[in-house]
Design a protein around this motif. Structure first.
Motif, PDB file in Angstrom:
ATOM      1  N   LEU A   1      40.681  14.893  20.581  1.00  0.00           N
ATOM      2  CA  LEU A   1      40.111  14.350  21.592  1.00  0.00           C
ATOM      3  C   LEU A   1      41.075  13.197  22.161  1.00  0.00           C
ATOM      4  O   LEU A   1      42.168  12.917  21.917  1.00  0.00           O
ATOM      5  CB  LEU A   1      38.806  13.179  20.877  1.00  0.00           C
TER       6      LEU A   1
ATOM      7  N   LEU B   1      32.881   8.947  19.947  1.00  0.00           N
ATOM      8  CA  LEU B   1      33.774   9.980  19.684  1.00  0.00           C
ATOM      9  C   LEU B   1      32.796  11.186  19.599  1.00  0.00           C
ATOM     10  O   LEU B   1      32.203  11.665  18.405  1.00  0.00           O
ATOM     11  CB  LEU B   1      34.789  10.395  18.767  1.00  0.00           C
TER      12      LEU B   1
ATOM     13  N   LEU C   1      32.197  15.204  19.235  1.00  0.00           N
ATOM     14  CA  LEU C   1      33.085  16.387  18.982  1.00  0.00           C
ATOM     15  C   LEU C   1      32.800  17.447  19.948  1.00  0.00           C
ATOM     16  O   LEU C   1      33.455  18.365  20.049  1.00  0.00           O
ATOM     17  CB  LEU C   1      33.245  16.524  17.586  1.00  0.00           C
TER      18      LEU C   1
ATOM     19  N   SER D   1      32.607  17.415  22.894  1.00  0.00           N
ATOM     20  CA  SER D   1      33.299  17.293  23.921  1.00  0.00           C
ATOM     21  C   SER D   1      34.729  17.199  23.899  1.00  0.00           C
ATOM     22  O   SER D   1      35.796  16.813  24.792  1.00  0.00           O
ATOM     23  CB  SER D   1      33.110  15.817  24.787  1.00  0.00           C
ATOM     24  N   ALA D   2      35.212  17.404  22.591  1.00  0.00           N
ATOM     25  CA  ALA D   2      36.546  17.580  22.220  1.00  0.00           C
ATOM     26  C   ALA D   2      37.332  18.601  23.211  1.00  0.00           C
ATOM     27  O   ALA D   2      36.907  19.508  23.435  1.00  0.00           O
ATOM     28  CB  ALA D   2      36.768  17.834  20.778  1.00  0.00           C
ATOM     29  N   HIS D   3      38.659  18.347  23.367  1.00  0.00           N
ATOM     30  CA  HIS D   3      39.297  19.226  24.376  1.00  0.00           C
ATOM     31  C   HIS D   3      40.208  20.302  23.263  1.00  0.00           C
ATOM     32  O   HIS D   3      40.535  21.498  23.847  1.00  0.00           O
ATOM     33  CB  HIS D   3      40.491  18.620  25.216  1.00  0.00           C
TER      34      HIS D   3
END
Length: 314
Positions: free
Chosen positions: A140, A288, A290, A292-294
């Motif tokens: 992230l 955070l 997850l 939307s994690a890259h």
């Protein structure tokens, strides 16, 4: 270009098609973004586009055209980056669960696709959290997170592992913070540039498969760790060095091969569940997410199993 696309917008399903003489779209009368399973039947004929949700009378619209002239590829849950989404008005991939998919009466085998990207398991019996299967990690904040002088990390975890990476943020030099499980206890490590400082939990083993609440706090002159209400602390023995100068991604559950993590002693990837993750600095509270994690590998971001049964997730 002819097409058929089923997408979701505003919590409702939209079935759109173009048979060569202009597009037509039909929207479901009910919403589907409630976390429950829904049965969807979409049909495209020479005269109409229709959509039925959970056995209700289909909604339909008129369409012009004679036949559908498309390539023989079906994409489920999203499109490759090389495909244009301008005409079909669907740019985001689907985050959720899909099962029992059929096309013209033929059931599709979701376990053997021609190719797949970021598709993991979805559990029939689940609870809030993100599941790590032990083979990967989440990355992230691609542009980097600045730890600085003061930061707090808070989350809940559940695992049966005695050793595993929980979280790491590390510069290419020595400045870093890290949270890990060692011998069934949580260890919080910080390096402000002068040397590693650590604080660890003491008490019952935390690799018992139960949920545990963790808060790790770094200030200029000390470290503290709270696990299930039990608190532990240690002073910073290097008073001249108070800030961890990082501007690096946040890794959860593991980290890539070849990426150095200066405040992690173990490299075992986490197997279990995490939830309610927050990075807190002063008045800034970064939750955070997850989903939307890259980068995700071996991680199901919105589902934590309470049973081993599963179906395909997109």
């Amino acid at each position: 270009m002819d097409f058929i696309v089923l997408r979701m917008t505003g919590g409702r399903l939209v079935l759109s098609a173009d048979l060569g003489r202009g597009p037509a779209s039909c929207t479901s009368s009910g919403t589907v973004n409630d976390g429950e399973w829904h049965m969807v039947i979409g049909e495209v004929s020479r005269r109409s586009v229709s959509l039925s949700l959970d056995g209700r009378t289909p909604d339909s619209v008129f369409i012009k055209g004679n036949q559908l002239d498309v390539e023989d590829r079906l994409f489920l849950g999203g499109l490759p980056h090389t495909h244009s989404t301008r005409r079909i008005n669907a740019s985001s991939s689907f985050s959720g669960c899909v099962r029992s998919v059929s096309l013209n009466g033929a059931m599709l085998d979701l376990s053997s696709p021609a190719s797949q990207h970021d598709v993991t398991s979805c559990f029939t019996n689940d609870q809030t959290g993100s599941y790590f299967n032990g083979s990967g990690y989440a990355a992230l904040m691609r542009d980097g997170y600045k730890v600085g002088s003061d930061v707090s990390v808070a989350f809940e975890f559940r695992t049966s592992q005695s050793e595993a990476v929980l979280l790491g943020i590390s510069s290419a030099k020595v400045d870093a913070i890290g949270l890990e499980l060692i011998h069934g206890q949580v260890v919080f490590n910080v390096n402000n540039g002068a040397g590693r400082v650590s604080v660890r939990s003491i008490g019952p083993l935390l690799c018992d498969g139960l949920w545990h609440h963790l808060v790790a706090k770094k200030t200029k002159h000390s470290l503290s760790l709270s696990v299930d209400g039990r608190s532990y602390s240690t002073p910073n023995p290097y008073p001249q060095s108070t800030s961890a100068e990082t501007n690096n991604p946040v890794y959860l559950g593991g980290f890539p091969v070849g990426v150095k993590q200066n405040c992690l002693s173990v490299s075992s990837r986490f197997s279990g569940c995490l939830r309610k993750l927050h990075l807190i600095k002063s008045h800034l509270n970064d939750a955070l997410e997850l989903s939307s994690a890259h980068f995700l590998l071996g991680v199901t971001p919105n589902s934590c199993p309470v049973a081993k049964q599963h179906v395909a997730q997109l």
